[in-house]
Write a protein that holds these residues in place. Structure first.
Motif, PDB file in Angstrom:
ATOM      1  N   LEU A   1       1.778 -11.041   6.906  1.00 26.36           N
ATOM      2  CA  LEU A   1       0.911 -10.392   6.008  1.00 26.36           C
ATOM      3  C   LEU A   1       0.360 -11.649   5.042  1.00 26.36           C
ATOM      4  CD1 LEU A   1      -0.748  -7.809   4.991  1.00 26.36           C
ATOM      5  CD2 LEU A   1       1.060  -7.420   3.337  1.00 26.36           C
ATOM      6  N   TYR A   2      -0.952 -12.027   5.065  1.00 27.20           N
ATOM      7  CA  TYR A   2      -1.481 -13.125   4.404  1.00 27.20           C
ATOM      8  C   TYR A   2      -2.532 -12.486   3.417  1.00 27.20           C
ATOM      9  CZ  TYR A   2       0.667 -17.060   6.588  1.00 27.20           C
ATOM     10  OH  TYR A   2       1.549 -18.233   6.952  1.00 27.20           O
ATOM     11  N   ALA A   3      -2.639 -13.229   2.283  1.00 24.16           N
ATOM     12  CA  ALA A   3      -3.612 -13.061   1.155  1.00 24.16           C
ATOM     13  C   ALA A   3      -4.963 -13.706   1.643  1.00 24.16           C
ATOM     14  CB  ALA A   3      -3.551 -13.254  -0.112  1.00 24.16           C
ATOM     15  N   GLU A   4      -5.957 -13.465   2.642  1.00 21.47           N
ATOM     16  CA  GLU A   4      -6.946 -14.125   2.983  1.00 21.47           C
ATOM     17  C   GLU A   4      -8.218 -13.268   3.394  1.00 21.47           C
ATOM     18  OE1 GLU A   4      -5.292 -16.194   6.463  1.00 21.47           O
ATOM     19  OE2 GLU A   4      -5.024 -14.335   7.314  1.00 21.47           O
ATOM     20  N   ASP A   5      -9.363 -13.635   3.305  1.00 21.92           N
ATOM     21  CA  ASP A   5     -10.559 -12.865   3.290  1.00 21.92           C
ATOM     22  C   ASP A   5     -11.316 -12.936   4.952  1.00 21.92           C
ATOM     23  OD1 ASP A   5     -12.904 -11.238   3.106  1.00 21.92           O
ATOM     24  OD2 ASP A   5     -12.840 -12.100   0.841  1.00 21.92           O
ATOM     25  N   PRO A   6     -11.151 -12.106   5.713  1.00 21.79           N
ATOM     26  CA  PRO A   6     -11.924 -12.257   6.978  1.00 21.79           C
ATOM     27  C   PRO A   6     -13.361 -12.421   6.899  1.00 21.79           C
ATOM     28  CG  PRO A   6     -10.420 -10.528   7.100  1.00 21.79           C
ATOM     29  CD  PRO A   6     -10.250 -10.878   5.671  1.00 21.79           C
ATOM     30  N   ALA A   7     -13.822 -11.882   5.929  1.00 20.66           N
ATOM     31  CA  ALA A   7     -15.371 -11.644   5.478  1.00 20.66           C
ATOM     32  C   ALA A   7     -15.692 -13.281   4.910  1.00 20.66           C
ATOM     33  CB  ALA A   7     -15.553 -10.693   4.595  1.00 20.66           C
ATOM     34  N   LYS A   8     -14.937 -14.041   4.615  1.00 22.94           N
ATOM     35  CA  LYS A   8     -15.219 -15.315   4.066  1.00 22.94           C
ATOM     36  C   LYS A   8     -14.518 -16.263   4.897  1.00 22.94           C
ATOM     37  CE  LYS A   8     -16.064 -13.539  -0.476  1.00 22.94           C
ATOM     38  NZ  LYS A   8     -15.493 -13.349  -1.921  1.00 22.94           N
ATOM     39  N   ASP A   9     -14.662 -16.168   6.211  1.00 26.27           N
ATOM     40  CA  ASP A   9     -13.961 -17.167   7.264  1.00 26.27           C
ATOM     41  C   ASP A   9     -12.573 -17.640   6.780  1.00 26.27           C
ATOM     42  OD1 ASP A   9     -14.432 -18.863   9.340  1.00 26.27           O
ATOM     43  OD2 ASP A   9     -14.357 -20.602   8.073  1.00 26.27           O
ATOM     44  N   TRP A  10     -11.896 -16.314   6.474  1.00 31.58           N
ATOM     45  CA  TRP A  10     -10.436 -16.226   6.433  1.00 31.58           C
ATOM     46  C   TRP A  10      -9.840 -17.218   5.313  1.00 31.58           C
ATOM     47  CZ3 TRP A  10      -8.206 -12.502   9.139  1.00 31.58           C
ATOM     48  CH2 TRP A  10      -8.764 -11.965  10.184  1.00 31.58           C
ATOM     49  N   GLN A  11     -10.661 -17.618   4.154  1.00 32.12           N
ATOM     50  CA  GLN A  11     -10.346 -18.354   3.207  1.00 32.12           C
ATOM     51  C   GLN A  11      -9.338 -17.859   2.440  1.00 32.12           C
ATOM     52  OE1 GLN A  11     -13.610 -18.831   0.786  1.00 32.12           O
ATOM     53  NE2 GLN A  11     -13.183 -17.046  -0.542  1.00 32.12           N
ATOM     54  N   PRO A  12      -7.935 -18.528   1.652  1.00 29.72           N
ATOM     55  CA  PRO A  12      -6.954 -17.963   1.164  1.00 29.72           C
ATOM     56  C   PRO A  12      -7.494 -17.056  -0.073  1.00 29.72           C
ATOM     57  CG  PRO A  12      -6.571 -20.144   1.778  1.00 29.72           C
ATOM     58  CD  PRO A  12      -8.066 -19.809   2.157  1.00 29.72           C
ATOM     59  N   ALA A  13      -6.886 -16.008  -0.521  1.00 31.75           N
ATOM     60  CA  ALA A  13      -7.478 -15.234  -1.636  1.00 31.75           C
ATOM     61  C   ALA A  13      -6.160 -15.402  -2.748  1.00 31.75           C
ATOM     62  CB  ALA A  13      -7.329 -13.690  -1.312  1.00 31.75           C
ATOM     63  N   SER A  14      -6.488 -15.388  -3.998  1.00 37.50           N
ATOM     64  CA  SER A  14      -5.507 -15.609  -5.241  1.00 37.50           C
ATOM     65  C   SER A  14      -6.078 -14.764  -6.153  1.00 37.50           C
ATOM     66  CB  SER A  14      -5.741 -17.187  -5.761  1.00 37.50           C
ATOM     67  OG  SER A  14      -7.184 -17.186  -6.120  1.00 37.50           O
ATOM     68  N   GLY A  15      -5.081 -14.325  -6.987  1.00 41.04           N
ATOM     69  CA  GLY A  15      -5.254 -13.375  -8.163  1.00 41.04           C
ATOM     70  C   GLY A  15      -4.108 -12.730  -8.319  1.00 41.04           C
ATOM     71  N   THR A  16      -4.097 -11.483  -8.973  1.00 37.70           N
ATOM     72  CA  THR A  16      -3.061 -10.603  -9.102  1.00 37.70           C
ATOM     73  C   THR A  16      -2.844  -9.718  -8.333  1.00 37.70           C
ATOM     74  OG1 THR A  16      -3.206 -10.829 -11.583  1.00 37.70           O
ATOM     75  CG2 THR A  16      -1.897  -8.857 -11.043  1.00 37.70           C
ATOM     76  N   LEU A  17      -1.623  -9.212  -7.733  1.00 34.02           N
ATOM     77  CA  LEU A  17      -1.342  -8.253  -6.694  1.00 34.02           C
ATOM     78  C   LEU A  17      -0.902  -7.120  -7.755  1.00 34.02           C
ATOM     79  CD1 LEU A  17      -1.018  -7.998  -3.831  1.00 34.02           C
ATOM     80  CD2 LEU A  17       1.242  -8.382  -3.932  1.00 34.02           C
ATOM     81  N   HIS A  18      -1.856  -6.296  -7.994  1.00 34.57           N
ATOM     82  CA  HIS A  18      -1.486  -5.177  -8.902  1.00 34.57           C
ATOM     83  C   HIS A  18      -0.407  -4.217  -8.216  1.00 34.57           C
ATOM     84  CE1 HIS A  18      -4.736  -6.439 -11.335  1.00 34.57           C
ATOM     85  NE2 HIS A  18      -5.503  -6.442 -10.415  1.00 34.57           N
ATOM     86  N   ARG A  19      -0.458  -3.806  -7.070  1.00 29.94           N
ATOM     87  CA  ARG A  19       0.443  -3.143  -6.427  1.00 29.94           C
ATOM     88  C   ARG A  19       0.757  -3.531  -5.027  1.00 29.94           C
ATOM     89  NH1 ARG A  19       2.987   1.568  -6.721  1.00 29.94           N
ATOM     90  NH2 ARG A  19       3.210   3.164  -5.000  1.00 29.94           N
ATOM     91  N   PHE A  20       2.020  -3.386  -4.850  1.00 31.92           N
ATOM     92  CA  PHE A  20       2.632  -3.610  -3.392  1.00 31.92           C
ATOM     93  C   PHE A  20       3.602  -2.874  -3.005  1.00 31.92           C
ATOM     94  CE2 PHE A  20       4.976  -6.544  -0.510  1.00 31.92           C
ATOM     95  CZ  PHE A  20       4.135  -6.618   0.512  1.00 31.92           C
ATOM     96  N   SER A  21       3.255  -1.976  -1.914  1.00 33.69           N
ATOM     97  CA  SER A  21       4.296  -0.941  -1.582  1.00 33.69           C
ATOM     98  C   SER A  21       4.313  -0.729   0.003  1.00 33.69           C
ATOM     99  CB  SER A  21       4.156   0.368  -2.355  1.00 33.69           C
ATOM    100  OG  SER A  21       5.047   1.432  -1.753  1.00 33.69           O
ATOM    101  N   VAL A  22       5.191  -0.929   0.627  1.00 32.79           N
ATOM    102  CA  VAL A  22       5.194  -0.758   2.075  1.00 32.79           C
ATOM    103  C   VAL A  22       6.032   0.319   2.293  1.00 32.79           C
ATOM    104  CG1 VAL A  22       5.847  -1.855   4.430  1.00 32.79           C
ATOM    105  CG2 VAL A  22       5.079  -3.241   2.386  1.00 32.79           C
TER     106      VAL A  22
END
Length: 698
Positions: free
Chosen positions: A344-365
């Protein structure tokens, strides 16, 4: 065969405390086993990782001043100094960084510390892919014929150019036209030199529809070598693995292939005097013939699928073998069931899969039963979910390191059960604050070809990456999620009201004007384009691709909810964190997360992220038309244009370095560069104006 003295590699005496010369998920993974076995733990951290979970979970943590890898996790002197200062007597390298650097392993031993890895000689032997292939060929392990660029003929095409000293897809080029070979050769050399400090590349035949099969090796210092099952890692994007599983459905269906692969892997390990956990990678053709690719002299990212199908804790065995223990028997443990892992990667498919950065406000699996640990599959009948993650709710994903958030792994008695549960687990996960590749993973796991085991290296080319990355949420359900978000925001505003907080927002005793809320779904941005790393010719939109605007108009009165454009939708309940709607007699629940102007809606249909459009826009906040904004924080590496230059659509304007990759920022349209407020070396924040291109007019 490489000979070595056990005493020169393995120190004597018990291990008491282990320093992990790494970060994130793999550091947490090693610490988990150390705690189970009673070892002390020492973490190292850069300034960017000061608040990371692996730092908090260790017994002792040592700061490495700086933020970049070169300043911190790649500094042999700082890492060994940290181990000595913290009283650690062993170093585990994890994967990546210095894990496959023979000089680092030797420096650890020279410092009198235990090295939790293979002998430096074995690491060095596999450090050059060119030399490794020659060594394997001499040992009788099948290899692909190396081609000289001067001797490549049309009949040899397509060919693959690869970096000798590294991996991860860098320094790698597929050539299908003979005329492109010289330029691609030079480009691969330059990229390899930049990435690994070694510009050596080589060329070999490219098998379009092969299988990437790897064998997990575990060897002790007394001559026993285990082949701990095989893994299939054929589904790759940009030569980087996306989905991994054990065992391989292709190998299972090919009589005799598994034992041939195991024999070749054992021979490879014995040839270099290997000790510890490692992986021998093969490329398998459709007819079952195979060739050695490389050997990873470390623990692999995908090792959990081998653990879950065998019940082995590979990190525990790394520690035991490094202490001189013997493997308990000459026969490898049997495998049971199937395990599938996704990254599971922080990356944006709509922007040619560029890596995403910032705060992960919630992460629950949901449904996670294991974290960083395995279970005996021989006595299980129920599936299990394992999560190996380097982040948690509130973590900040920066630009200095790889943007992998987690590995989600499912084991089940049958492969189809594992794939189905993994897909539903990912779809139900709450991931707020960062865009990810989650939809791609779910679509792959549910694809008929995947479920049938048709997973060769051309999977994305065959079925279409854009098609597989399509959002899980349909336009209709996205609009319902927008309505739920608007109602949740209204409920939050009403709850915060100083008077009559119990009334629904916008409630009127008599019909009145509708309430209005505008929400933007996806990742709205500026005009511009971003080329994929190492692919100057490709570009993906940095603009409104992947975003859509929803204007929600509704009234709450005596007759309940009236929403324009929504037929047979009734409001059951609305709270700031949950909205329940009755849609044509079917009741559906929408869970809401609010973070400033960002709203995330999770439901059984999927997850949608919205940005609340402001009611009024301050003119001072407006951005000039044609502005190219920084998609993430980073450093401007070099410029490709100057103010006053006439540029074509797609022409590079500058290159931005972030998240260990170089990103090309290109002109969105043909025009003139009217502003360029940055220079080479400039540090920029997300949203900063990088350039302005004024479109040509008649």
């Amino acid at each position: 065969m490489i000979e070595f003295a056990i005493g020169s590699v393995f120190a004597t005496g018990p291990v008491r405390s282990v320093l992990v010369a790494n970060r994130g998920e793999i550091a947490r993974r090693v610490f988990a086993t150390c705690r189970r076995l009673g070892y002390g733990t020492v973490a190292v951290f850069s300034d960017a990782d000061a608040a990371a979970p692996h730092v908090r979970e260790a017994d002792v943590a040592v700061r490495l001043p700086g933020e970049s890898s070169a300043q911190t996790y790649l500094r042999t002197d700082l890492l060994i100094g940290a181990a000595l200062a913290a009283g650690a007597d062993a170093i585990h390298p994890g994967y990546g960084f210095l894990s496959e650097k023979a000089d680092f392993a030797q420096a650890v031993l020279d410092a009198g510390l235990r090295w939790i890895g293979p002998p430096p000689q074995a690491i060095a032997a596999m450090g050059s892919k060119v030399a490794a292939k020659k060594m394997m060929a001499a040992a009788g392990v099948p290899v692909l014929r190396e081609l000289s660029p001067d001797d490549v003929a049309e009949a040899d095409l397509p060919v693959l150019i690869k970096a000798s000293a590294g991996g991860g897809g860098r320094g790698m080029r597929v050539v299908r036209d003979l005329a492109d070979l010289p330029a691609q050769w030079q480009a691969a050399r330059a990229e390899a030199e930049s990435a690994f400090g070694d510009g050596t590349v080589f060329c070999e035949q490219y098998i379009e529809t092969g299988r990437h099969i790897e064998v997990q090796i575990l060897a002790d210092a007394h001559g026993t070598v285990w082949a701990v099952g095989e893994r299939e890692c054929s589904i790759q994007r940009r030569h980087q693995k996306v989905v991994e599983e054990a065992p391989s459905p292709f190998v299972q269906a090919m009589p005799g292939l598994r034992e041939k692969l195991f024999t070749a892997a054992r021979d490879a390990a014995r040839t270099i005097g290997y000790v510890g956990a490692g992986t021998v990678e093969f490329l398998v053709a459709p007819d079952g013939s195979f060739a050695f690719l490389e050997m990873n002299t470390r623990l692999q990212v995908e090792h959990p699928v081998s653990e879950l199908t065998t019940g082995l804790d590979l990190v525990a065995w790394q520690l035991r073998v490094a202490s001189g223990e013997r493997l308990p028997a000459a026969q490898e443990p049997a495998t049971h069931g199937s395990a599938v892992e996704v990254r599971l990667y922080a990356e944006d498919p709509a922007k040619d899969w560029q890596p995403a950065s910032g705060t992960l406000h919630r992460f629950s699996v949901p449904g996670v039963g294991y974290a960083f640990e395995t279970a005996d599959p021989s006595s299980r009948s129920e599936p299990l979910v394992r999560l190996d993650s380097g982040v948690e709710s509130g973590s900040v994903v920066g630009v200095h390191y790889d943007p992998m958030l987690a590995k989600v792994i499912v084991w089940a008695p049958r492969r189809d059960e594992a794939a189905r549960l993994l897909a539903s687990t990912l779809a139900a996960a709450e991931i707020h604050g960062l865009v990810t590749n989650r939809d791609l993973l779910v679509n792959v796991l549910r694809h008929p070809a995947f479920l049938a085991g048709d997973t060769d290296t051309a999977f994305f080319a065959t079925h279409g990456l854009d098609t597989l990355a399509a959002p899980l949420v349909t336009p209709e359900n996205e609009r319902l999620s927008a309505l739920a978000a608007a109602l949740a925001v209204a409920a939050a505003n009403r709850r915060a009201a100083p008077v009559l907080a119990g009334l629904p927002s916008g409630w009127r005793n008599l019909p009145s004007q509708s309430q209005r809320r505008v929400l933007i779904a996806g990742s709205p941005g500026s005009a511009g384009s971003l080329g994929s790393p190492g692919s100057p010719g490709s570009s993906g939109s940095l603009g409104s691709a992947g975003s859509s605007e929803h204007e929600i108009r509704y009234r709450l009165g005596r007759d309940g909810l009236t929403a324009e454009g929504f037929d047979a939708v009734a409001l059951v309940s609305a709270a700031p964190d949950e909205v329940v709607l009755d849609i044509k007699g079917l009741r559906r629940t929408f869970r809401i997360g609010r973070y400033g102007d960002a709203v995330v809606v999770d439901s059984a249909s999927g997850s949608v992220s919205f940005t609340l459009a402001p009611d009024f826009v301050d003119p001072a906040d407006a951005v000039a038309a044609g502005s190219l904004l920084a998609p993430m924080p980073g450093t401007v590496v070099r410029l490709g244009a100057a103010v006053g230059d006439v540029v074509a659509a797609g022409q590079p304007i500058l290159w931005l370095e972030a998240m260990k990759m170089e990103h090309q920022v290109s002109a969105p349209v043909a025009g003139v560069v009217t502003a360029l407020p940055v220079a080479a070396g400039s540090q920029v924040d997300v949203g900063a104006v990088l350039a302005v291109v004024e479109e040509e007019t008649e």
